[in-house]
Motif scaffolding. Structure first.
Motif, short mmCIF file in Angstrom:
data_model
loop_
_atom_site.label_atom_id
_atom_site.label_comp_id
_atom_site.label_asym_id
_atom_site.label_seq_id
_atom_site.Cartn_x
_atom_site.Cartn_y
_atom_site.Cartn_z
N GLY A 38 43.22 36.78 34.94
CA GLY A 38 42.42 35.87 34.16
C GLY A 38 42.31 35.11 33.11
N ALA A 43 39.13 34.63 34.76
CA ALA A 43 38.24 35.44 33.59
C ALA A 43 36.96 35.00 33.68
CB ALA A 43 38.73 34.66 32.31
N ARG A 47 32.86 36.81 34.38
CA ARG A 47 31.96 36.95 33.50
C ARG A 47 30.52 36.50 34.06
NH1 ARG A 47 29.70 31.95 30.61
NH2 ARG A 47 29.43 32.91 27.94
N LEU A 61 38.34 43.04 36.39
CA LEU A 61 38.62 41.83 36.35
C LEU A 61 40.23 43.02 36.14
CD1 LEU A 61 39.89 38.69 36.18
CD2 LEU A 61 39.11 39.76 33.53
N GLU A 63 44.07 41.75 35.18
CA GLU A 63 44.88 40.95 34.13
C GLU A 63 45.87 41.57 33.33
OE1 GLU A 63 47.30 38.10 32.85
OE2 GLU A 63 45.11 37.51 34.18
N TYR A 68 45.54 36.47 26.44
CA TYR A 68 45.93 34.58 27.28
C TYR A 68 45.75 33.77 26.68
CZ TYR A 68 45.62 32.09 30.86
OH TYR A 68 45.46 30.82 31.85
N TYR A 91 40.20 40.07 25.83
CA TYR A 91 38.94 40.12 27.01
C TYR A 91 38.03 40.95 26.70
CZ TYR A 91 42.73 37.95 29.76
OH TYR A 91 43.79 37.06 30.45
N VAL A 102 37.66 45.60 32.75
CA VAL A 102 39.28 44.75 32.65
C VAL A 102 39.96 45.99 32.39
CG1 VAL A 102 40.34 42.79 31.18
CG2 VAL A 102 37.93 43.10 31.17
N HIS A 104 44.40 46.08 32.67
CA HIS A 104 44.85 44.75 32.11
C HIS A 104 46.45 46.05 33.06
CE1 HIS A 104 43.88 42.57 29.05
NE2 HIS A 104 43.17 44.08 28.42
N PHE A 420 36.03 33.35 27.59
CA PHE A 420 36.14 34.81 26.98
C PHE A 420 34.88 35.41 26.43
CE2 PHE A 420 39.93 32.76 27.61
CZ PHE A 420 40.67 33.59 28.21
#
Length: 421
Positions: A38, A43, A47, A61, A63, A68, A91, A102, A104, A420
């Motif tokens: 990310g 990122a 996007r 995504l 990450e 970040y 994010y 997203v 994690h 972002f």
């Protein structure tokens, strides 16, 4: 120069043209894109695929970090020009504004044959296209005596995270008249001017808080990016403080000893009160797990950054072999837009534009003394090739240097919004 977001997009090679997305038949499953990493590459590509496909592509995504912290501009935090919070970004808007899923978690494995990514949690995700932007991993044993454990005492601070905070504290707490030693990495590595901006920012701190301190740079390279500019700046702003020693003088690093804070070379033993050792680098480990590296880096096709080992995997940013393009945040962001356009076109039938690449690396030497280097690029048949280049010149007046620094601040606002928001 105040770079707004529109201007930044132009610099990055994004035109104003738009094309309508073809309709997806009702009941037809959306094509799936999984992006790993990310940062400025990952990122951005997530996007742009999600935004420009207008919901026609399912984008996930992966990450591990929920926030970040950019490696670019971390040196400005180190030098006291920014606070740590200012280089951290979340994010949430990728999900709320563009529908990016997203996750994690850590990506632990890739099965290219099954087109499946396995996560550390045990979950798995299928994909039609996989984009890898995992950044770098360290080759700790490239510096004799250095290790994962040694980074606690001699931090490299070369990845997103808190090591730069540790390094700043170590520098600020050096004894009066102490010595800071830096061992920069060999080529190729993330952010070619970065070690020398770091030296500049540490010198900036020491000039204010510990003016009799010394900085020794034990470089494995005979020359470095913007060398004339940095050395001119060190002499102007920090006379007598910085000593850069080339490999033909020191003869090579024989050993580093974190317990005694000693760096041994063929020339001499250097005792440090604080030190930063940045070892050689390679692509983030998931790239090797996916089978797309040559051992260290991932070779790609220049027109779309597709892996030469697997056309359904695209690799961008620091992990890729991008020929003349340096490993930088700007490069990764520029490459991400080329990949987004290519992937979206292949999955939805939308128009694919000719690839355009760009990079600029700004560096701060002292207050309002900014310099830059950069180029524009095109995709050749075998590699990415420069079409034009530029670099700041020695002897520039203070007004121009201040303008260059202000331009870099505008770029930072632009690229982080582009990643972002």
């Amino acid at each position: 120069m105040n770079i707004n977001r529109r201007h930044f997009l132009t610099l990055s090679g994004v035109g104003a043209a738009t094309v309508a997305m073809p309709a997806i038949s009702l009941g037809q499953a959306k094509p799936k894109v999984v992006v790993i990493g990310g940062g400025p590459g990952g990122a951005t590509v997530a996007r742009y695929i999600a935004k420009d496909s207008k919901g026609a592509v399912d984008v996930t995504l992966i990450e591990a970090s929920k926030r970040y912290y950019t490696c670019f501009f971390s040196n400005l935090f180190l030098g006291g020009f920014r606070d740590y919070a200012s280089i951290g970004h979340g994010y949430d808007q990728l999900a709320s504004n563009h529908g990016v899923n997203v996750v994690h978690d850590w990506a632990s494995a890739v099965d290219p044959a099954a087109r499946k990514v396995t996560l550390a949690s045990g979950a798995s995700l299928g994909y039609d296209k996989l984009v890898l932007s995992p950044g770098i991993d360290m080759k700790y044993d490239s510096v004799p005596g250095y290790s994962v454990e040694a980074q606690g005492t001699m931090p490299h601070a070369w990845k997103s995270g808190t090591q730069v905070q540790q390094l700043k504290s170590m520098v600020e707490n050096m004894k009066e008249g102490g010595t800071f030693v830096m061992v920069p990495p060999p080529n190729p590595y993330r952010c070619p001017p970065g070690p020398y901006e770091r030296i500049s920012m540490i010198a900036h701190i020491l000039k204010q808080k510990n003016p009799t301190a010394k900085i020794i740079v034990l470089d494995p390279k005979p020359k470095f990016s913007k060398q004339a500019l940095f050395q001119e700046g060190w002499e102007k702003h920090y006379p007598g403080m910085v000593e850069w020693i080339a490999p033909d003088i020191h003869g090579g690093i024989v050993n580093v000893n974190p317990s005694t804070m000693e760096i041994e070379t063929d020339l001499d033993m250097f005792k440090a009160d604080a030190a930063s050792v940045v070892p050689a680098q390679k692509a983030g480990s998931i790239a090797a797990a996916a089978g797309v590296t040559d051992g260290d880096w991932a070779p790609v096709n220049p027109a779309n950054m597709a892996s030469k080992a697997d056309p359904n995997i695209h690799v961008l940013g620091d992990a890729s072999v991008a020929s003349a393009m340096p490993k930088s945040g700007f490069s990764a962001n520029s490459q991400a837009k080329v990949v987004a356009n290519a992937v979206r076109g292949e999955l939805t039938g939308s128009k694919v534009f000719d690839p355009r690449f760009a990079n600029t690396c700004w560096s701060l030497i002292a207050t309002n003394d900014g310099v830059k280097v950069g180029a524009n690029y095109t995709a050749g048949s075998d590699k990415i090739e420069p079409t034009s280049k530029f670099i700041s010149q020695t002897g520039e007046d203070e007004a121009l240097r201040k303008k260059t620094y202000e331009e870099s601040e505008g770029w930072y606002r632009g690229i982080t919004a582009d990643m972002f928001s």
